[in-house]
Design an enzyme around this catalytic site. Structure first.
Site, PDB file in Angstrom:
ATOM      1  N   TYR A   8       4.217  10.371  -3.477  1.00 24.16           N
ATOM      2  CA  TYR A   8       3.418   9.380  -2.761  1.00 24.16           C
ATOM      3  C   TYR A   8       3.010  10.073  -1.396  1.00 24.16           C
ATOM      4  CZ  TYR A   8       1.840   5.914   0.855  1.00 24.16           C
ATOM      5  OH  TYR A   8       1.147   5.485   1.860  1.00 24.16           O
ATOM      6  N   GLU A  60      -4.783   8.150   1.452  1.00 21.96           N
ATOM      7  CA  GLU A  60      -3.733   7.972   0.573  1.00 21.96           C
ATOM      8  C   GLU A  60      -3.591   8.293  -0.806  1.00 21.96           C
ATOM      9  OE1 GLU A  60      -0.966   4.009   0.564  1.00 21.96           O
ATOM     10  OE2 GLU A  60      -2.131   3.806  -1.302  1.00 21.96           O
TER      11      GLU A  60
END
Ligand code: GDP
Ligand code: MN
Length: 377
Positions: A102, A190
């Protein structure tokens, strides 16, 4: 303002962040053709909607043949993910996932800066990771004057990777993603997951970006990507009509003149156990057109069960407001209960004019609110 994964991937590619090739499709036939064109054994069919959690909802499927790809396209196109209907999918080259990470840049109000967040627990909900194992998320505040020079990028990259080959790939991704974030006035960039493939290549297989809506005049290319949701369409309509409008979750539509009175009205609704459907300040003047516009805005919301009109007549006289309301409702077709509370200049005359009409007239604010809350139940 949110954009789709494919749009974010276009931005990623233009900044040199590695993504797989994809083809945007709106029919199952197009997906079949895309399968041929991508010339891969396996492709991924992915719903393009402005929300996350598509994988869990069944909107991301790995297809191992042309037939499978077509079948998945048929089930995904038209499905609903949260409140969004899927009209577009991408057919994307599939990757052999080794591990999932992530990475994001986000504006952090506590540190008053952009922060970088990274985790080796990619792929799943980052909120879950944050809630149960917050120590697995690494956070670094970025000094806007320094940005991310090589030495910092390497320091960040080493928190996730040990092999120098991987660190070098990560350094490039971090620097490019940060540059994109800053250049486009993003509020979030993201990658979840950033994948280390079995071939040892780092690739962004998902891409999410949101932008500061107040800065949209600056990067015009971003503004062009704006696809307003139903709520945003209502807000745009209100803005165009000169109203201050914020949509909320309740059933009581409010039409009020003045921001302070509107806040007070919402507070009182809550106090009496109801839920306001909106904040709406229509400003001064008794122009019937304004009431029509405001009513159209409220009635357009299927959640609204009752409307509470709370007007303080200062310079605008209450009898003028009453005339405006009567005129406006000649044109509006609705059976919804409408409660009106008028106070201020010529209030008695105003209330008298509304007696015996379709309106339920209240004298005080608490009486009006009470009536609205009762009618909403
Ligand atoms: P999200 O659920 O909306 O965040 O959609 P993602 O794009 O993150 O996809 C969800 C999951 O699908 C990923 O975490 C992967 O595990 C899987 N996935 C997506 N693309 C591929 C791919 O190319 N190959 C494989 N094997 N899995 C993929
Ligand atoms: Mn994802």
């Amino acid at each position: 303002m949110k954009i789709h994964e494919y749009q974010a991937k276009d931005l990623f590619s233009s900044y040199g962040i590695p993504v797989e090739q994809y083809i945007l499709c709106s029919t199952a036939d197009q997906v079949a053709a895309a399968y041929d064109k991508l010339a891969m054994q396996k492709i991924v069919v992915k719903a393009q909607v402005l929300t996350g959690g598509r994988g869990k909802a069944g909107g991301v499927k790995l297809a191992k043949s042309r037939e499978e790809a077509t079948a998945y396209a048929k089930t995904i196109l038209g499905m609903k993910i949260k409140e969004y209907t899927v009209n577009k999918v991408i057919a994307s080259q599939a990757v052999n996932i080794g591990s999932e990470y992530y990475v994001s840049f986000v504006i952090d109000r506590n540190t008053k800066s952009v922060i970088l967040m990274m985790s080796a627990e990619g792929g799943m909900d980052i909120e879950e990771v944050a809630a149960h194992t917050p120590e697995k998320i690494y956070k670094f505040a970025i000094d806007p004057l320094i940005g991310i020079p090589d030495y910092l990028a390497r320091k960040f990259a080493f928190t996730l990777f040990k092999e120098i080959e991987q660190v070098n790939q990560m350094v490039a991704i971090l620097q490019k993603l940060y540059k994109l974030f800053v250049n486009k006035d993003a509020s979030l960039a993201e990658i979840n997951p950033l994948v280390l493939t079995k071939e040892e290549k780092l690739i962004a297989i998902d891409a999410k970006m949101t932008f500061d809506a107040n800065a949209l005049y600056r990067p015009p290319a971003i503004h062009a990507l704006f696809e307003p949701t139903e709520d945003e369409q209502r807000e745009a309509y209100a803005k165009e009509k000169g109203f201050s409008f914020v949509r909320l979750d309740g059933e009581i539509g409010c039409m009020v003149n003045g921001a302070g009175l509107a806040m007070g009205t919402m507070d009182m609704i809550k106090l009496y156990g109801g839920m306001p459907a909106n904040f709406l300040d229509i400003g001064g003047s008794s122009n019937p057109n304004k009431v029509i516009d405001a009513m159209n805005l409220l009635l357009n919301d299927p959640k609204v069960k009752v409307v509470l009109i709370n007007i303080f007549g200062g310079i605008t006289r209450c009898d003028d407001v009453a005339t405006g309301l009567l005129k406006a409702f000649e044109q509006l077709k609705t059976d919804i209960p409408v409660i009106v509370r008028l106070t201020g200049t010529n209030e008695k005359e105003g209330r008298q004019m509304l007696q015996g009409t379709r309106f339920k007239v209240a004298e005080t604010m608490s009486e009006a609110t009470h009536m609205a809350v009762e009618a909403s139940k």
